[in-house]
Design an enzyme around this catalytic site. Structure first.
Site, PDB file in Angstrom:
ATOM      1  N   SER A   1       0.841  -1.199   0.000  1.00  0.00           N
ATOM      2  CA  SER A   1       0.000   0.000   0.000  1.00  0.00           C
ATOM      3  C   SER A   1       0.874   1.245   0.000  1.00  0.00           C
ATOM      4  CB  SER A   1      -0.921   0.020   1.230  1.00  0.00           C
ATOM      5  OG  SER A   1      -0.163   0.117   2.426  1.00  0.00           O
ATOM      6  N   GLY A   2       0.227   2.394  -0.167  1.00  0.00           N
ATOM      7  CA  GLY A   2       0.891   3.681   0.001  1.00  0.00           C
ATOM      8  C   GLY A   2       2.079   3.929  -0.907  1.00  0.00           C
ATOM      9  N   ILE A   3       3.120   4.522  -0.348  1.00  0.00           N
ATOM     10  CA  ILE A   3       4.294   4.903  -1.121  1.00  0.00           C
ATOM     11  C   ILE A   3       4.972   3.679  -1.738  1.00  0.00           C
ATOM     12  CG2 ILE A   3       6.603   5.915  -0.963  1.00  0.00           C
ATOM     13  CD1 ILE A   3       5.505   7.796   1.195  1.00  0.00           C
ATOM     14  N   GLY A   4       5.065   2.594  -0.986  1.00  0.00           N
ATOM     15  CA  GLY A   4       5.695   1.385  -1.514  1.00  0.00           C
ATOM     16  C   GLY A   4       4.978   0.864  -2.740  1.00  0.00           C
TER      17      GLY A   4
ATOM     18  N   TYR B   1       8.478   6.687  16.973  1.00  0.00           N
ATOM     19  CA  TYR B   1       8.469   6.814  15.516  1.00  0.00           C
ATOM     20  C   TYR B   1       9.476   7.862  15.047  1.00  0.00           C
ATOM     21  CZ  TYR B   1       6.927   7.933  10.796  1.00  0.00           C
ATOM     22  OH  TYR B   1       6.908   8.177   9.446  1.00  0.00           O
TER      23      TYR B   1
END
Length: 254
Positions: A11-14, A146
């Protein structure tokens, strides 16, 4: 065809980096825990994609993942797997903190070292470690673990890049440092950003473009670039106060 390895590709940036690299002609090795998402992704790619379902927060799995990839003669490694969580450090879930450190730091460290040794041996290859604009700040109240993991990734990447440059190596190591991006990150972390963030696909396209040019620190978006500049000139106390208020705004959605 050249091959690229991408962690956290479900998902997302990957996911969007996978689409961008496939568009540029790269075969892919895609890793994530959710193999159903990886299969859906592979169905729309223009090139071949090998799917590996794996949890890289387990150190043993990092080594086994590398073993599965090492004979593919990969030219690119994208260390994207990671997550965040929101809340005060005291009273937070220690096991979740440690899992975050294992995935955001240990997995990135292990895979970067193993693949870098291969890349330098053949004097060819590029590594992109997905960090965060959080890595530029001295502290991150309510997301301390984080922020610390991303500061680690950014510092490690810069250090390796300098070593490679001094050796006149053609191998490059880059850190992607985005601000808010429209991904599943917020849902996992349990926060809401005041702004909706950049489109993941736009961040991925810029990241790949800058990666290919060998840029060490990649910062998408004008506001985040401004924030990076301010982090160099403002006192740590001011930046920490800003970070506190910014983090509170995530919880309040204001």
């Amino acid at each position: 065809m050249p091959t690229a390895v991408i962690t956290g590709a479900s998902s997302g940036i990957g996911r969007d980096i996978a689409i961008e690299l496939s568009r540029r002609g790269y075969d892919l090795i895609l890793a994530a825990r959710r193999t159903d998402r990886l299969r859906e992704l592979s169905a729309i790619l223009k090139t071949h994609a090998e799917i590996i379902g794996i949890d890289l927060s387990n150190e043993v799995n990092c080594y086994s993942f590398y073993d599965k990839c090492k004979n593919a003669d990969a030219e690119i490694l994208i260390n994207n797997a990671g997550f965040g969580s929101f809340g005060e450090f005291c009273g937070g879930d220690l096991e979740r903190d440690l899992q975050m450190i294992d995935l955001n730091v240990r997995a990135v460290h292990i895979l970067t070292k193993l693949f870098l040794e291969d890349f330098t041996a053949k004097n060819r290859g590029r590594i992109l470690n997905v960090a965060s604009a959080a890595g530029f700040l001295p502290s991150g109240p309510f997301m301390g673990t984080y922020y610390a993991t991303k500061a680690y990734v950014l510092s490690l990447t810069r250090s390796i890049a300098k070593e490679l440059k001094e050796k006149n190596s053609t191998v490059t190591v880059s850190a992607l440092c985005p601000g808010p991006v429209k991904t599943e990150f917020n849902d996992v972390a349990g926060v809401r950003f005041a702004s909706s963030g950049m489109e993941s696909a736009a961040v991925a396209e810029l990241a790949v473009d800058r990666l290919m040019k060998g840029k060490t620190v990649i910062v998408p978006g004008t506001m985040i670039k401004l924030g990076k500049f301010l982090s160099k000139i403002l006192p740590d106390g001011v930046l920490s106060e800003f970070a506190y208020k910014f983090q509170r705004s995530k919880a309040d959605g204001k």
